[in-house]
Design a protein around this motif. Structure first.
Motif, PDB file in Angstrom:
ATOM      1  N   LEU A  64       0.497  -1.581  -0.251  1.00  0.00           N
ATOM      2  CA  LEU A  64      -0.042   0.167  -0.041  1.00  0.00           C
ATOM      3  C   LEU A  64       0.702   1.303   0.111  1.00  0.00           C
ATOM      4  CD1 LEU A  64      -2.702  -1.569   2.619  1.00  0.00           C
ATOM      5  CD2 LEU A  64      -3.115  -0.671  -0.259  1.00  0.00           C
ATOM      6  N   ALA A  65       2.427   1.246   0.054  1.00  0.00           N
ATOM      7  CA  ALA A  65       2.810   2.355   0.590  1.00  0.00           C
ATOM      8  C   ALA A  65       3.440   2.529  -1.027  1.00  0.00           C
ATOM      9  CB  ALA A  65       4.616   1.819   1.017  1.00  0.00           C
ATOM     10  N   ARG A  66       3.920   1.501  -1.797  1.00  0.00           N
ATOM     11  CA  ARG A  66       3.846   1.305  -2.873  1.00  0.00           C
ATOM     12  C   ARG A  66       3.257   1.721  -4.172  1.00  0.00           C
ATOM     13  NH1 ARG A  66       7.423  -4.642  -2.595  1.00  0.00           N
ATOM     14  NH2 ARG A  66       9.412  -3.428  -1.747  1.00  0.00           N
ATOM     15  N   HIS A  67       2.164   1.226  -3.457  1.00  0.00           N
ATOM     16  CA  HIS A  67       1.094   1.978  -4.630  1.00  0.00           C
ATOM     17  C   HIS A  67      -0.134   2.921  -3.463  1.00  0.00           C
ATOM     18  CE1 HIS A  67       2.329  -2.467  -5.552  1.00  0.00           C
ATOM     19  NE2 HIS A  67       2.262  -1.625  -6.965  1.00  0.00           N
ATOM     20  N   PRO A  68       0.512   3.723  -3.434  1.00  0.00           N
ATOM     21  CA  PRO A  68      -0.719   5.068  -2.665  1.00  0.00           C
ATOM     22  C   PRO A  68      -2.394   5.612  -3.544  1.00  0.00           C
ATOM     23  CG  PRO A  68       1.520   5.943  -3.639  1.00  0.00           C
ATOM     24  CD  PRO A  68       1.703   4.623  -4.149  1.00  0.00           C
ATOM     25  N   ASP A  69      -2.231   5.066  -4.887  1.00  0.00           N
ATOM     26  CA  ASP A  69      -3.157   5.240  -5.541  1.00  0.00           C
ATOM     27  C   ASP A  69      -4.386   4.226  -5.017  1.00  0.00           C
ATOM     28  OD1 ASP A  69      -1.901   2.970  -6.877  1.00  0.00           O
ATOM     29  OD2 ASP A  69      -2.833   3.478  -8.483  1.00  0.00           O
ATOM     30  N   GLN A  70      -3.797   2.841  -4.555  1.00  0.00           N
ATOM     31  CA  GLN A  70      -4.632   1.919  -4.544  1.00  0.00           C
ATOM     32  C   GLN A  70      -4.468   2.709  -3.066  1.00  0.00           C
ATOM     33  OE1 GLN A  70      -5.555  -1.239  -6.455  1.00  0.00           O
ATOM     34  NE2 GLN A  70      -4.943   0.775  -7.885  1.00  0.00           N
ATOM     35  N   ARG A  71      -3.955   2.882  -2.111  1.00  0.00           N
ATOM     36  CA  ARG A  71      -4.053   2.722  -0.373  1.00  0.00           C
ATOM     37  C   ARG A  71      -5.731   4.097  -0.799  1.00  0.00           C
ATOM     38  NH1 ARG A  71       0.915   4.969   2.073  1.00  0.00           N
ATOM     39  NH2 ARG A  71       0.560   6.645   0.869  1.00  0.00           N
ATOM     40  N   ARG A  72      -5.496   4.937  -1.479  1.00  0.00           N
ATOM     41  CA  ARG A  72      -5.860   6.150  -1.726  1.00  0.00           C
ATOM     42  C   ARG A  72      -7.951   5.049  -1.446  1.00  0.00           C
ATOM     43  NH1 ARG A  72      -8.095   9.809   0.926  1.00  0.00           N
ATOM     44  NH2 ARG A  72      -5.432  10.662   1.126  1.00  0.00           N
ATOM     45  N   LEU A  73      -8.024   4.135  -2.752  1.00  0.00           N
ATOM     46  CA  LEU A  73      -8.628   4.487  -2.820  1.00  0.00           C
ATOM     47  C   LEU A  73      -9.875   3.139  -1.807  1.00  0.00           C
ATOM     48  CD1 LEU A  73      -8.713   2.082  -6.322  1.00  0.00           C
ATOM     49  CD2 LEU A  73      -9.930   4.497  -6.044  1.00  0.00           C
ATOM     50  N   LEU A  74      -8.696   2.584  -0.730  1.00  0.00           N
ATOM     51  CA  LEU A  74      -8.982   2.370   0.303  1.00  0.00           C
ATOM     52  C   LEU A  74      -9.574   3.114   1.222  1.00  0.00           C
ATOM     53  CD1 LEU A  74      -6.687  -0.502   1.188  1.00  0.00           C
ATOM     54  CD2 LEU A  74      -8.972  -0.976  -0.732  1.00  0.00           C
ATOM     55  N   VAL A  75      -9.142   4.247   1.616  1.00  0.00           N
ATOM     56  CA  VAL A  75      -9.450   5.295   2.569  1.00  0.00           C
ATOM     57  C   VAL A  75     -10.624   5.988   1.869  1.00  0.00           C
ATOM     58  CG1 VAL A  75      -8.372   7.116   3.328  1.00  0.00           C
ATOM     59  CG2 VAL A  75      -6.662   5.649   3.197  1.00  0.00           C
ATOM     60  N   ASP A  76     -10.920   6.349   0.783  1.00  0.00           N
ATOM     61  CA  ASP A  76     -12.368   6.985   0.497  1.00  0.00           C
ATOM     62  C   ASP A  76     -12.706   5.683   0.723  1.00  0.00           C
ATOM     63  OD1 ASP A  76     -10.719   9.201   0.362  1.00  0.00           O
ATOM     64  OD2 ASP A  76     -10.880   8.148  -2.282  1.00  0.00           O
ATOM     65  N   ASP A  77     -12.944   4.844   0.137  1.00  0.00           N
ATOM     66  CA  ASP A  77     -14.212   3.634   0.358  1.00  0.00           C
ATOM     67  C   ASP A  77     -13.678   2.337   1.556  1.00  0.00           C
ATOM     68  OD1 ASP A  77     -16.477   1.742  -0.204  1.00  0.00           O
ATOM     69  OD2 ASP A  77     -16.071   1.487  -2.623  1.00  0.00           O
ATOM     70  N   PRO A  78     -14.012   2.612   2.694  1.00  0.00           N
ATOM     71  CA  PRO A  78     -13.057   1.381   3.232  1.00  0.00           C
ATOM     72  C   PRO A  78     -13.784   0.106   2.547  1.00  0.00           C
ATOM     73  CG  PRO A  78     -13.818   2.989   4.556  1.00  0.00           C
ATOM     74  CD  PRO A  78     -14.264   3.304   3.364  1.00  0.00           C
ATOM     75  N   GLY A  79     -15.083  -0.583   2.462  1.00  0.00           N
ATOM     76  CA  GLY A  79     -15.844  -1.503   1.833  1.00  0.00           C
ATOM     77  C   GLY A  79     -15.218  -2.217   1.230  1.00  0.00           C
ATOM     78  N   LEU A  80     -13.519  -1.463   0.212  1.00  0.00           N
ATOM     79  CA  LEU A  80     -12.622  -2.023  -0.523  1.00  0.00           C
ATOM     80  C   LEU A  80     -11.420  -3.009   0.551  1.00  0.00           C
ATOM     81  CD1 LEU A  80     -12.259   0.486  -3.258  1.00  0.00           C
ATOM     82  CD2 LEU A  80     -13.357  -1.865  -3.586  1.00  0.00           C
ATOM     83  N   VAL A  81     -11.484  -2.632   1.478  1.00  0.00           N
ATOM     84  CA  VAL A  81     -10.483  -3.331   1.887  1.00  0.00           C
ATOM     85  C   VAL A  81     -10.976  -4.960   2.136  1.00  0.00           C
ATOM     86  CG1 VAL A  81      -9.649  -3.463   4.238  1.00  0.00           C
ATOM     87  CG2 VAL A  81     -10.209  -1.619   3.875  1.00  0.00           C
ATOM     88  N   GLY A  82     -12.078  -5.703   1.951  1.00  0.00           N
ATOM     89  CA  GLY A  82     -11.617  -7.281   2.324  1.00  0.00           C
ATOM     90  C   GLY A  82     -11.774  -7.716   0.727  1.00  0.00           C
ATOM     91  N   ASN A  83     -11.649  -7.400  -0.442  1.00  0.00           N
ATOM     92  CA  ASN A  83     -11.190  -7.648  -1.462  1.00  0.00           C
ATOM     93  C   ASN A  83      -9.479  -7.124  -1.812  1.00  0.00           C
ATOM     94  OD1 ASN A  83     -12.370  -8.610  -4.343  1.00  0.00           O
ATOM     95  ND2 ASN A  83     -10.850  -6.768  -4.676  1.00  0.00           N
ATOM     96  N   ALA A  84      -9.384  -5.753  -0.722  1.00  0.00           N
ATOM     97  CA  ALA A  84      -8.012  -5.378  -0.770  1.00  0.00           C
ATOM     98  C   ALA A  84      -6.887  -7.062  -0.522  1.00  0.00           C
ATOM     99  CB  ALA A  84      -7.080  -4.415  -0.252  1.00  0.00           C
ATOM    100  N   GLN A 137      -8.206  -0.053  10.167  1.00  0.00           N
ATOM    101  CA  GLN A 137      -8.391   0.341  11.802  1.00  0.00           C
ATOM    102  C   GLN A 137      -6.885   0.724  11.408  1.00  0.00           C
ATOM    103  OE1 GLN A 137     -10.544   0.541  14.228  1.00  0.00           O
ATOM    104  NE2 GLN A 137     -11.445   0.239  13.060  1.00  0.00           N
ATOM    105  N   THR A 138      -5.818   0.827  10.493  1.00  0.00           N
ATOM    106  CA  THR A 138      -4.747   1.207  10.174  1.00  0.00           C
ATOM    107  C   THR A 138      -4.759   2.504   9.223  1.00  0.00           C
ATOM    108  OG1 THR A 138      -3.391  -0.579  10.360  1.00  0.00           O
ATOM    109  CG2 THR A 138      -2.263   1.254   9.123  1.00  0.00           C
ATOM    110  N   LEU A 139      -5.937   2.160   8.213  1.00  0.00           N
ATOM    111  CA  LEU A 139      -6.742   3.433   7.214  1.00  0.00           C
ATOM    112  C   LEU A 139      -6.539   4.401   8.192  1.00  0.00           C
ATOM    113  CD1 LEU A 139      -6.711   0.826   4.131  1.00  0.00           C
ATOM    114  CD2 LEU A 139      -5.027   2.573   4.315  1.00  0.00           C
ATOM    115  N   ALA A 140      -7.493   3.676   9.390  1.00  0.00           N
ATOM    116  CA  ALA A 140      -8.642   4.930   9.679  1.00  0.00           C
ATOM    117  C   ALA A 140      -6.954   5.966  10.568  1.00  0.00           C
ATOM    118  CB  ALA A 140      -9.543   4.121  10.652  1.00  0.00           C
ATOM    119  N   ARG A 141      -6.551   5.232  11.247  1.00  0.00           N
ATOM    120  CA  ARG A 141      -5.183   6.118  12.558  1.00  0.00           C
ATOM    121  C   ARG A 141      -4.787   6.567  11.453  1.00  0.00           C
ATOM    122  NH1 ARG A 141      -2.394   4.288  17.130  1.00  0.00           N
ATOM    123  NH2 ARG A 141      -1.139   6.458  17.594  1.00  0.00           N
TER     124      ARG A 141
END
Length: 167
Positions: A24-44, A134-138
């Motif tokens: 997620l550090a190497r792919h900040p665009d993907q991390r941003r998707l998860l921050v914007d839509d936590p519903g994607l975390v299961g698929n992540a 929880q990591t992404l929330a913090r």
């Protein structure tokens, strides 16, 4: 048996979370998707398992003679199954070397398959999802100190023993 599950489960989940932090550090665009839509975390979680399997190899004894790709593998042989390699197979995962938290994943082999499917898979998925959420929330953004990543060296599990990062 309980000790085996406890050790195996904690070891692989720790490696899953290390891979999550790094990828997620190497792919900040993907991390941003998860921050914007936590519903994607299961698929992540599924994509991280597919992309960087904590348990990339399974050893088996061959139960009966079998022919594979024109080669007979005799009963009693030892065989290594490279499930991590299969999860990068373009025949099943188009553009398999691309990390994509929105990828449609019908199945992967990170937890094995069939009678050897990981008994703790549901718990590992739950632990991974909660930890990442929880990591992404913090910490919605972070950088990994790539020069100081430390890998574990074992015959069965792969991943990081240390993932230094700064928010």
């Amino acid at each position: 048996f309980v000790q085996l599950i406890s050790i195996a489960g904690s070891e692989t989940v720790v490696r899953l979370l290390g891979f999550a932090g790094v990828e997620l550090a190497r792919h900040p665009d993907q991390r941003r998707l998860l921050v914007d839509d936590p519903g994607l975390v299961g698929n992540a979680v599924e994509e991280i398992l597919r992309y960087e399997a904590p348990s990339p190899i399974q050893g088996r004894w061959v139960a009966r003679d079998i022919e594979l790709h024109g080669q007979v593998v005799p009963r009693g042989s030892k065989m290594a199954l490279l499930n991590a390699s299969a999860d990068r197979d373009e025949r099943h995962f188009p553009d398999a070397d691309r990390f994509d938290v929105r990828r449609e994943i019908d199945r992967h082999l990170a937890f094995g398959y069939g009678t050897h499917f990981c008994i703790g898979a549901a718990l590992a998925r739950l632990e991974g999802r909660i930890a990442i959420e929880q990591t992404l929330a913090r910490f919605p953004a972070w950088e990994v100190d790539e020069d100081n990543l430390q890998r574990i060296h074992t015959s069965t599990v792969r991943g990081y023993t240390n993932v230094p990062f700064t928010p």
